[in-house]
Write an enzyme that holds these catalytic residues in place. Sequence first.
Site, PDB file in Angstrom:
ATOM      1  N   LEU A 117       1.417  14.279   7.976  1.00 35.27           N
ATOM      2  CA  LEU A 117       0.974  13.974   9.332  1.00 35.27           C
ATOM      3  C   LEU A 117       2.144  13.508  10.199  1.00 35.27           C
ATOM      4  CD1 LEU A 117      -1.352  13.534  11.396  1.00 35.27           C
ATOM      5  CD2 LEU A 117      -1.661  11.263  10.410  1.00 35.27           C
ATOM      6  N   ARG A 260      11.530 -20.280 -19.332  1.00 36.24           N
ATOM      7  CA  ARG A 260      12.755 -20.842 -18.767  1.00 36.24           C
ATOM      8  C   ARG A 260      12.707 -22.369 -18.808  1.00 36.24           C
ATOM      9  NH1 ARG A 260      18.118 -20.018 -17.414  1.00 36.24           N
ATOM     10  NH2 ARG A 260      18.655 -21.034 -15.423  1.00 36.24           N
ATOM     11  N   GLN A 271       5.889 -29.372 -10.640  1.00 39.40           N
ATOM     12  CA  GLN A 271       4.775 -29.188  -9.713  1.00 39.40           C
ATOM     13  C   GLN A 271       5.070 -28.173  -8.611  1.00 39.40           C
ATOM     14  OE1 GLN A 271       3.775 -33.205  -8.473  1.00 39.40           O
ATOM     15  NE2 GLN A 271       2.240 -33.392 -10.087  1.00 39.40           N
ATOM     16  N   GLY A 332      18.416 -16.882  -9.745  1.00 41.35           N
ATOM     17  CA  GLY A 332      19.420 -15.814  -9.689  1.00 41.35           C
ATOM     18  C   GLY A 332      19.043 -14.604 -10.521  1.00 41.35           C
ATOM     19  N   GLU A 355       0.649   4.285   6.002  1.00 42.68           N
ATOM     20  CA  GLU A 355      -0.809   4.335   6.175  1.00 42.68           C
ATOM     21  C   GLU A 355      -1.279   3.392   7.282  1.00 42.68           C
ATOM     22  OE1 GLU A 355      -3.115   6.288   4.776  1.00 42.68           O
ATOM     23  OE2 GLU A 355      -1.802   7.326   3.379  1.00 42.68           O
ATOM     24  N   GLY A 356      -0.421   3.173   8.267  1.00 43.92           N
ATOM     25  CA  GLY A 356      -0.740   2.276   9.370  1.00 43.92           C
ATOM     26  C   GLY A 356      -0.072   0.938   9.187  1.00 43.92           C
ATOM     27  N   GLU A 359       0.778  -4.179  12.137  1.00 41.86           N
ATOM     28  CA  GLU A 359       0.429  -4.385  13.539  1.00 41.86           C
ATOM     29  C   GLU A 359      -0.764  -3.505  13.938  1.00 41.86           C
ATOM     30  OE1 GLU A 359       4.410  -5.816  12.742  1.00 41.86           O
ATOM     31  OE2 GLU A 359       3.460  -3.896  12.323  1.00 41.86           O
TER      32      GLU A 359
END
Length: 373
Positions: A117, A260, A271, A332, A355-356, A359
């Site tokens: 399109l 980690r 937290q 990192g 697909e639009g 906005e």
Amino acid sequence: MTEVRDAARAFAEKRLKPGAAAWDEDEAMPPEVLAEAGRLGFFGLSVPEEFGGAGLDPLTVSAAMEELARGSAAFQGCVGVHGSLVCTALARFGTPEQKRRWLPRLASGECIGAYSLSEPSSGSDAGSLKTSAVLDGDSFVVTGTKSWVSNGGLAGLFLVFVSTSPASASRGISCLLVEKGLPGFTLGKKEKKLGLRASDTRELAFSACRVPRAALLGSLNGGFKIAMSLLDGGRIGIGAQAVGIAQAAFEEAASYAKARRQFGKPIAEFQLIQAKIADMAMNIDAARLLVRRAAARLAAGARCSKEASMAKLFATTAANRVVYDALQIHGGNGYVREYPVERLFRDARAGEIYEGTSEIQRLIIAREALRGR
């Protein structure tokens, strides 16, 4: 729905997830993976059973698309365009002969479909497209350039939207079924993209290409209605893709946070990390529910433009927030390609554009809400 979702999840875990990083580097998907997906029926999920497909409803298809995107968003994009745009258009608007000729091949994955399109000068303003098709005897003579064509280098069949009555603007657009290899039809350059790099995206060039009149899909000058009628399903598909990307990023981040260790304990015990995990989980669930609500309405035949736009807008923006936080949790390590979140971060970005744009989705939602819909 559960059976189909689980089959998609198993395929994603076995075949997509292990290869996604390499395909991203190579900017291509292996033909054998596409062939296997065809044998398993993933290219025919939405194709009616009489033509060799599964005939599944949009809600079930969206659940499968989420799982495939969780393994490889580029692969899911290929299957999604093929199914929600090309197969759906043919099943809904094709003549009996067009359906007999194309749908069985599309359902099996023997032939992959592409949707065309956009043009270099028309994106959100799709009604202003310039590629022309002049009727000459039993053929349309097509001239112009199309852009951002997903599956461009893989497809054997292209849904190409052309201007057949320039003075009528969007009311003068028609849709043609263009077969690969026609004289005057050439594939342009393969785009070098930020994300979804394994998805083959190209320009199409037409130079006095003769397309048989019998290849007209739907009515003459009725192409814009076809394009617009497919957008709700397409946007639900992008929403499902975004949820899949976000889910994959969440799983990577949660696993990394538990493994980690800093300051003598897993970072998952801090937290501020938990706050990110909580927001990620909440946004993914909310996005999934919006996508499934829109898909359920589409499956029921109800109007769902507002719901589809809400699903796409929320899911894609949520996915971008989730991948951002997932990368931050990795520190990192999230900035290098050794870790999947780097690719997921790049893959998520396209959802707010194609697909639009986001906005455009806000304009649609506001318009529908102000009308009381």
